[in-house]
Scaffold this active site. Structure first.
Site, mmCIF file in Angstrom:
data_model
loop_
_atom_site.group_PDB
_atom_site.id
_atom_site.type_symbol
_atom_site.label_atom_id
_atom_site.label_comp_id
_atom_site.label_asym_id
_atom_site.label_seq_id
_atom_site.Cartn_x
_atom_site.Cartn_y
_atom_site.Cartn_z
ATOM 1 N N HIS A 110 -8.440 3.365 3.565
ATOM 2 C CA HIS A 110 -7.944 4.181 2.459
ATOM 3 C C HIS A 110 -8.668 5.518 2.302
ATOM 4 O O HIS A 110 -8.240 6.363 1.515
ATOM 5 C CB HIS A 110 -7.979 3.373 1.142
ATOM 6 C CG HIS A 110 -6.807 3.636 0.251
ATOM 7 N ND1 HIS A 110 -6.395 2.771 -0.742
ATOM 8 C CD2 HIS A 110 -5.936 4.687 0.198
ATOM 9 C CE1 HIS A 110 -5.344 3.299 -1.363
ATOM 10 N NE2 HIS A 110 -5.042 4.446 -0.827
ATOM 11 N N ASP A 159 -3.045 -0.967 -5.409
ATOM 12 C CA ASP A 159 -4.317 -1.374 -4.822
ATOM 13 C C ASP A 159 -4.932 -2.523 -5.608
ATOM 14 O O ASP A 159 -4.792 -2.586 -6.828
ATOM 15 C CB ASP A 159 -5.271 -0.161 -4.870
ATOM 16 C CG ASP A 159 -6.312 -0.180 -3.773
ATOM 17 O OD1 ASP A 159 -6.920 -1.237 -3.561
ATOM 18 O OD2 ASP A 159 -6.514 0.871 -3.145
ATOM 19 N N HIS A 218 -8.059 -2.637 -5.682
ATOM 20 C CA HIS A 218 -9.295 -1.969 -6.108
ATOM 21 C C HIS A 218 -8.978 -0.654 -6.827
ATOM 22 O O HIS A 218 -7.839 -0.187 -6.797
ATOM 23 C CB HIS A 218 -10.163 -1.667 -4.880
ATOM 24 C CG HIS A 218 -10.381 -2.849 -3.994
ATOM 25 N ND1 HIS A 218 -9.547 -3.150 -2.941
ATOM 26 C CD2 HIS A 218 -11.328 -3.820 -4.023
ATOM 27 C CE1 HIS A 218 -9.965 -4.262 -2.338
ATOM 28 N NE2 HIS A 218 -11.050 -4.693 -2.977
ATOM 29 N N ASP A 229 -10.809 2.207 -6.116
ATOM 30 C CA ASP A 229 -11.174 3.306 -5.206
ATOM 31 C C ASP A 229 -11.707 4.498 -5.976
ATOM 32 O O ASP A 229 -11.471 5.653 -5.630
ATOM 33 C CB ASP A 229 -9.993 3.695 -4.308
ATOM 34 C CG ASP A 229 -9.646 2.578 -3.331
ATOM 35 O OD1 ASP A 229 -10.366 1.556 -3.314
ATOM 36 O OD2 ASP A 229 -8.669 2.716 -2.593
ATOM 37 N N HIS A 283 -13.955 4.359 1.878
ATOM 38 C CA HIS A 283 -12.607 3.888 1.492
ATOM 39 C C HIS A 283 -12.574 3.357 0.051
ATOM 40 O O HIS A 283 -11.492 3.137 -0.492
ATOM 41 C CB HIS A 283 -12.052 2.854 2.481
ATOM 42 C CG HIS A 283 -12.601 1.469 2.352
ATOM 43 N ND1 HIS A 283 -11.890 0.336 2.716
ATOM 44 C CD2 HIS A 283 -13.803 1.021 1.924
ATOM 45 C CE1 HIS A 283 -12.626 -0.736 2.505
ATOM 46 N NE2 HIS A 283 -13.785 -0.361 2.042
ATOM 47 N N ASP A 331 -2.008 0.624 -0.784
ATOM 48 C CA ASP A 331 -2.947 -0.186 -0.013
ATOM 49 C C ASP A 331 -2.354 -1.590 0.059
ATOM 50 O O ASP A 331 -2.064 -2.192 -0.986
ATOM 51 C CB ASP A 331 -4.298 -0.191 -0.750
ATOM 52 C CG ASP A 331 -5.398 -0.865 0.040
ATOM 53 O OD1 ASP A 331 -5.113 -1.856 0.748
ATOM 54 O OD2 ASP A 331 -6.559 -0.408 -0.065
ATOM 55 N N ASP A 362 -3.639 -4.247 0.432
ATOM 56 C CA ASP A 362 -4.412 -5.292 -0.244
ATOM 57 C C ASP A 362 -4.019 -5.457 -1.710
ATOM 58 O O ASP A 362 -4.480 -6.376 -2.384
ATOM 59 C CB ASP A 362 -5.926 -5.110 -0.044
ATOM 60 C CG ASP A 362 -6.548 -3.976 -0.852
ATOM 61 O OD1 ASP A 362 -5.957 -3.538 -1.861
ATOM 62 O OD2 ASP A 362 -7.651 -3.538 -0.475
ATOM 63 N N GLU A 414 -4.597 0.415 5.215
ATOM 64 C CA GLU A 414 -5.447 -0.786 5.282
ATOM 65 C C GLU A 414 -4.808 -1.981 5.990
ATOM 66 O O GLU A 414 -5.241 -3.120 5.796
ATOM 67 C CB GLU A 414 -5.966 -1.200 3.890
ATOM 68 C CG GLU A 414 -6.881 -0.165 3.233
ATOM 69 C CD GLU A 414 -8.369 -0.231 3.634
ATOM 70 O OE1 GLU A 414 -8.740 -1.180 4.356
ATOM 71 O OE2 GLU A 414 -9.135 0.676 3.244
HETATM 72 N N1 LYS Z 1 -14.966 -1.364 -4.492
HETATM 73 C C1 LYS Z 1 -15.448 -1.739 -3.211
HETATM 74 C C2 LYS Z 1 -16.279 -0.641 -2.584
HETATM 75 O O1 LYS Z 1 -16.398 0.417 -3.116
HETATM 76 C C3 LYS Z 1 -14.294 -2.090 -2.286
HETATM 77 C C4 LYS Z 1 -13.420 -0.947 -1.933
HETATM 78 C C5 LYS Z 1 -12.261 -1.359 -1.069
HETATM 79 C C6 LYS Z 1 -11.397 -0.201 -0.709
HETATM 80 N N2 LYS Z 1 -10.255 -0.554 0.089
HETATM 81 O O2 LYS Z 1 -16.835 -0.838 -1.535
#
Ligand code: LYS
Length: 293
Positions: free
Chosen positions: A93, A116, A118, A120, A133, A220, A222, A265
């Site tokens: 991402h 997502d 998350h 991000d 990401h 994303d 995920d 992703e």
């Molecule tokens: N929040 C976690 C990090 O900053 C997971 C991020 C995942 C992004 N695709 O590492």
């Protein structure tokens, strides 16, 4: 369409094969069958992590990621110059940094839908992993390392009030704080359970099209439940169902507000028989107007 075989923004290797898996799942044929003419510009050149040093632990591969995103921003902007619709295939991402920079240049005010698990929304200071990401949305808001924030030559790319995050179920402490402080609209999985995807998309469309002259979708895989999309870099249980995600895409298609999109992703190494790339292509079909009847 551009592929960005980037996996320097994530710990787990394999998302660099995402663009290939999505092409293998017949993305071009799908779009052709819907009446679109597709120009596949191929993949951007992305360095292999093994050949480079990771650099700062809190901003792993900053230099390489910044350089790929600068190139991506230019190419995306060029697609917009040609009045065509940029469709970007990832890749982790972190590539949203370049995509958003490239499209935002062409809009006075842009809406952004962030599908997502998350947020991000990390920065080097708040990130638990140092993986870029986990930072593209904060970078688009103008927060983070200048080498990332300044890509495209202006910042911020988007305003907090024009962003909607859908599908969130794993947020870090710093991200929660940022969401509160900036008043970013987040529909968590809890909200999706309670309200249903229909009303959520209605509200989302209001927010992202309120006074904007373009809307970008950053999806994303995920965000979708790992049962449907197992081949992702950072899976989190309890995601959107097959139908919830399709309904969201169908309502987006109906609204005709989208001006660019990216699908990121996809990790074929963790996938079963390309299920996740097939899911990506099915969602691309829906968002480009595929209908049952
Ligand atoms: N929040 C976690 C990090 O900053 C997971 C991020 C995942 C992004 N695709 O590492």
């Amino acid at each position: 369409m551009i592929g960005v075989p980037m996996d320097m923004g994530a710990d787990r290797r394999g998302v660099d094969m995402g663009p290939s898996a999505i092409r293998y799942a017949s993305v071009k044929e799908k779009l052709n069958s819907l009446g679109y003419e597709v120009e596949d510009l191929g993949n951007l050149q992305v360095p292999t992590p093994e050949s480079y040093s990771v650099g700062q632990q809190q901003l792993k591969y900053l230099r390489e990621i910044a350089s790929v995103n600068r190139e991506l921003a230019d190419q995306v902007s060029e697609i917009k110059n040609r009045r065509r619709f940029p469709l970007i295939l990832g890749g982790d991402h972190s590539i949203a940094i370049g995509t958003v920079a490239g499209v935002a240049k062409h809009h006075k005010k842009m809406g952004l839908i962030w599908f997502d698990a998350h947020g991000d929304l990390n920065t080097a200071e708040t990130s638990p992993s140092g993986n870029i990401h986990g930072m593209p949305l904060s970078v688009s808001l103008g927060l983070g390392h200048p080498d990332l924030v300044e890509i495209g030559g202006f910042q911020p790319k988007v305003q907090p009030e024009n962003i909607v995050i859908i599908g969130a179920r794993q947020l870090d402490e710093g991200e929660r704080k940022l969401i509160r402080d900036r008043g970013i609209k987040v529909f968590t999985m809890h909200d999706i359970d309670r309200l249903g995807m229909g009303p959520i998309m209605e509200e989302t469309l209001k927010i992202v099209s309120d006074g904007t002259d373009g809307v970008h979708l950053s999806l994303d895989l995920d965000g979708i439940d790992p049962n449907e999309a197992p081949g992702v870099g950072t899976p989190v249980a309890g995601g959107m169902t097959y139908r919830e995600s399709h309904l969201a895409m169908e309502l987006l298609a109906e609204s005709e507000v989208l001006t660019s999109a990216e699908f990121v992703e996809v990790n074929p190494i963790l996938d079963t028989e390309n299920k996740t790339a097939n899911m990506a292509v099915a969602l691309i079909g829906s968002v480009f107007g595929e209908k049952t009847l």
